[in-house]
Design an enzyme around this catalytic site. Structure first.
Site, PDB file in Angstrom:
ATOM      1  N   CYS A   1      29.085  17.857 -33.567  1.00  0.00           N
ATOM      2  CA  CYS A   1      29.331  18.620 -32.325  1.00  0.00           C
ATOM      3  C   CYS A   1      28.198  18.285 -31.356  1.00  0.00           C
ATOM      4  CB  CYS A   1      29.418  20.108 -32.602  1.00  0.00           C
ATOM      5  SG  CYS A   1      27.940  20.813 -33.330  1.00  0.00           S
TER       6      CYS A   1
ATOM      7  N   GLY B   1      32.212  27.262 -43.546  1.00  0.00           N
ATOM      8  CA  GLY B   1      33.469  27.095 -44.276  1.00  0.00           C
ATOM      9  C   GLY B   1      34.698  26.998 -43.387  1.00  0.00           C
TER      10      GLY B   1
HETATM   11  C1  LIG Z   1      27.768  21.535 -38.540  1.00  0.00           C
HETATM   12  S1  LIG Z   1      27.333  22.542 -39.864  1.00  0.00           S
HETATM   13  C2  LIG Z   1      28.783  22.491 -40.860  1.00  0.00           C
HETATM   14  C3  LIG Z   1      29.940  23.290 -40.307  1.00  0.00           C
HETATM   15  C4  LIG Z   1      31.085  23.322 -41.279  1.00  0.00           C
HETATM   16  N1  LIG Z   1      31.562  22.000 -41.603  1.00  0.00           N
HETATM   17  C5  LIG Z   1      32.243  24.143 -40.736  1.00  0.00           C
HETATM   18  O1  LIG Z   1      33.199  23.590 -40.190  1.00  0.00           O
HETATM   19  O2  LIG Z   1      32.203  25.381 -40.871  1.00  0.00           O
HETATM   20  C6  LIG Z   1      26.232  21.514 -40.768  1.00  0.00           C
HETATM   21  C7  LIG Z   1      25.825  22.095 -42.087  1.00  0.00           C
HETATM   22  O3  LIG Z   1      25.107  21.076 -42.778  1.00  0.00           O
HETATM   23  C8  LIG Z   1      24.269  21.732 -43.698  1.00  0.00           C
HETATM   24  N2  LIG Z   1      23.299  20.774 -44.246  1.00  0.00           N
HETATM   25  C9  LIG Z   1      22.244  20.202 -43.627  1.00  0.00           C
HETATM   26  N3  LIG Z   1      21.596  19.383 -44.479  1.00  0.00           N
HETATM   27  C10 LIG Z   1      22.264  19.433 -45.657  1.00  0.00           C
HETATM   28  C11 LIG Z   1      22.069  18.823 -46.926  1.00  0.00           C
HETATM   29  N4  LIG Z   1      21.067  17.969 -47.151  1.00  0.00           N
HETATM   30  N5  LIG Z   1      22.931  19.116 -47.909  1.00  0.00           N
HETATM   31  C12 LIG Z   1      23.962  19.982 -47.707  1.00  0.00           C
HETATM   32  N6  LIG Z   1      24.194  20.586 -46.520  1.00  0.00           N
HETATM   33  C13 LIG Z   1      23.349  20.324 -45.521  1.00  0.00           C
HETATM   34  C14 LIG Z   1      23.683  22.840 -42.848  1.00  0.00           C
HETATM   35  O4  LIG Z   1      23.148  23.847 -43.676  1.00  0.00           O
HETATM   36  C15 LIG Z   1      24.889  23.294 -42.032  1.00  0.00           C
HETATM   37  O5  LIG Z   1      25.501  24.404 -42.625  1.00  0.00           O
END
Ligand SMILES: C[S@@+](CC[C@H](N)C(=O)[O-])C[C@H]1O[C@@H](n2cnc3c(N)ncnc32)[C@H](O)[C@@H]1O
Length: 422
Positions: A339, A214
């Protein structure tokens, strides 16, 4: 630090070697300047020089947050200044040896918890007692094994052994995640830039496709002055509860969180109200900061991911991009970020969007603090200049005006969906 290098599985290294030259090409007129793979892996093995925090400006001003944080950290523990080589050794997991200690408070006794700061400019004199005002970098927290008196009343040549036993490893050390959690959120600089590049406005409807924990969701809601609708999705309830905690900490009420597979978040017959799926073209802004190979994380000295795992990300990212593109309204904005460093998850994905969706065009980003996209990819020179890539700089620290772009490896692209005459 030259001996530290990120060790990857051979097949993953081979994938990166397609985009990064063996030799540094900065002095070679035949090539566009490009950092070598070895330099890239070396850069990834060390942590960024700075820890950044984003202020909850709906609660306090940046200046107020700085003062609160200063007071909070001051409370925490006494400060010991060590020389830079010693600080770098601590970042690699060493304890502080007595000879590396330059300054300590006059009241420091053996057995006290102390904060260890490295003297970045090398200007702290040995035996310093006051709070050092020069540039310093937090490298960890530990417990002193000696008093200040023992340290500085002994001839430095006879000082031997560990002076501070490190207890909090590396960069997790400031444990800022639980410090003033309603006021600041530890967030790397490119992630903060992402929110500004998306540039959501109060009253808009915004989708954060992959939102946990988040960080960017709360930034988006804050930029919208908590007015409008921010929908934050992630795939499990566990992850969504982490988003909710961030949202609650910042007392933001315009965010709706849902556990949902974002690949299925668009459906023709869906309703705009409530949870996903949503109808196409519903959102003013969409952020896709999705799953990636995270090879830009620093410091990292060993990564055991294999090439087949690495190769799985672009496919998943394209599915998420397909959903994200369909949910942006004509005239709206899509920001795609990762990232990580492989071209396949960055420039190639941008080129794929531009090819597949002619109504999506790249837009200039504000602020643009990173470099351009890598050369020799599927992107045109103009498009390459419109994306931001954070990576090892070709410039020396002296040539850089400021080193605050010494961040994790990151990539940002901003698209706008064109309004086409129907
Ligand atoms: C890089 S992190 C996100 C970080 C977030 N945007 C932040 O700034 O705090 C990527 C996220 O994508 C989620 N994710 C992966 N596949 C997904 C899907 N099919 N649907 C929803 N979320 C997904 C993962 O659970 C992970 O929490």
């Amino acid at each position: 630090m030259d001996d530290e290098i990120l060790v990857l599985e051979k097949d993953v290294e081979a994938v990166l070697a397609r985009s990064y030259p063996k030799q540094d090409t900065r002095n070679d007129d035949k090539y566009l300047a490009c950092v070598s793979l070895t330099d890239l892996l070396r850069w990834l093995a060390v942590p960024p020089l700075y820890t950044t925090l984003r202020v909850n400006t709906t609660a306090v001003t940046a200046i107020e947050a700085k003062e609160l944080l200063k007071a909070e950290l001051k409370k925490a523990e006494k400060e010991v200044i060590v020389d830079l080589p010693c600080g770098m050794a601590v970042l690699r997991g060493a304890d502080v040896f007595k000879q590396g200690i330059l300054g300590a408070p006059s009241t420091m006794l053996a057995g006290e918890r102390v904060k260890v700061m490295a003297d970045v400019d090398g200007s702290c004199l040995r035996g310093f007692t006051k709070e050092y005002q020069g540039r310093k970098m937090y490298v960890g927290t530990g417990v002193s094994t000696v008093s200040r008196e023992e340290l500085f009343c002994t001839k430095s040549e006879t000082l031997r052994g560990v002076g501070i036993q490190m207890t909090e490893a590396l960069y997790q050390a400031p444990s800022l995640s639980n410090t003033l959690s309603s006021v600041v959120f530890p967030q790397n600089l490119p992630s903060v830039i992402c929110g500004h590049v998306l540039d959501p406005k109060p009253g808009q409807t915004v989708l954060d496709v992959c939102a946990a924990p988040g960080g960017k969701t709360t930034h988006i809601a804050m930029l919208m002055k908590n007015q409008g609708r921010v929908i934050a999705l992630d795939k499990t309830t566990d992850k969504v509860s982490r988003i909710q905690t961030s949202v609650d900490n910042f007392k933001l009420t315009c965010v709706e969180t849902f556990a949902f597979d974002a690949r299925k978040a668009a459906a023709q017959d869906a309703e705009m109200s409530g949870g996903p799926p949503y109808p196409p073209a519903m959102f003013d802004c969409v952020l896709l900061d999705g799953p990636c190979s995270a090879l830009g994380q620093r410091p990292s000295v060993r990564n055991k991911m294999n090439a087949s795992t690495l190769a799985s990300f672009p496919k998943l990212q394209r599915m998420l991009l397909t959903t994200a593109v369909s949910l942006v309204r004509p005239g709206g904005v899509l920001v795609y970020s990762t990232c990580t460093i492989p071209v396949e998850e960055n420039e190639d994905q941008v080129a794929w969007v531009l090819d597949t969706y002619p109504d999506m065009v790249l837009e200039r980003q504000t602020p643009h603090l990173g470099g351009c996209g890598l050369p020799h990819t599927q992107l045109s020179e103009t498009d390459r200049s419109l994306v931001q890539r954070f990576g090892p700089s070709l410039q020396t620290d002296e040539e850089n005006e400021a080193c605050d772009t010494d961040t994790i490896g990151f990539f940002i692209a901003k698209f706008r969906k064109q309004i086409t005459a129907s």
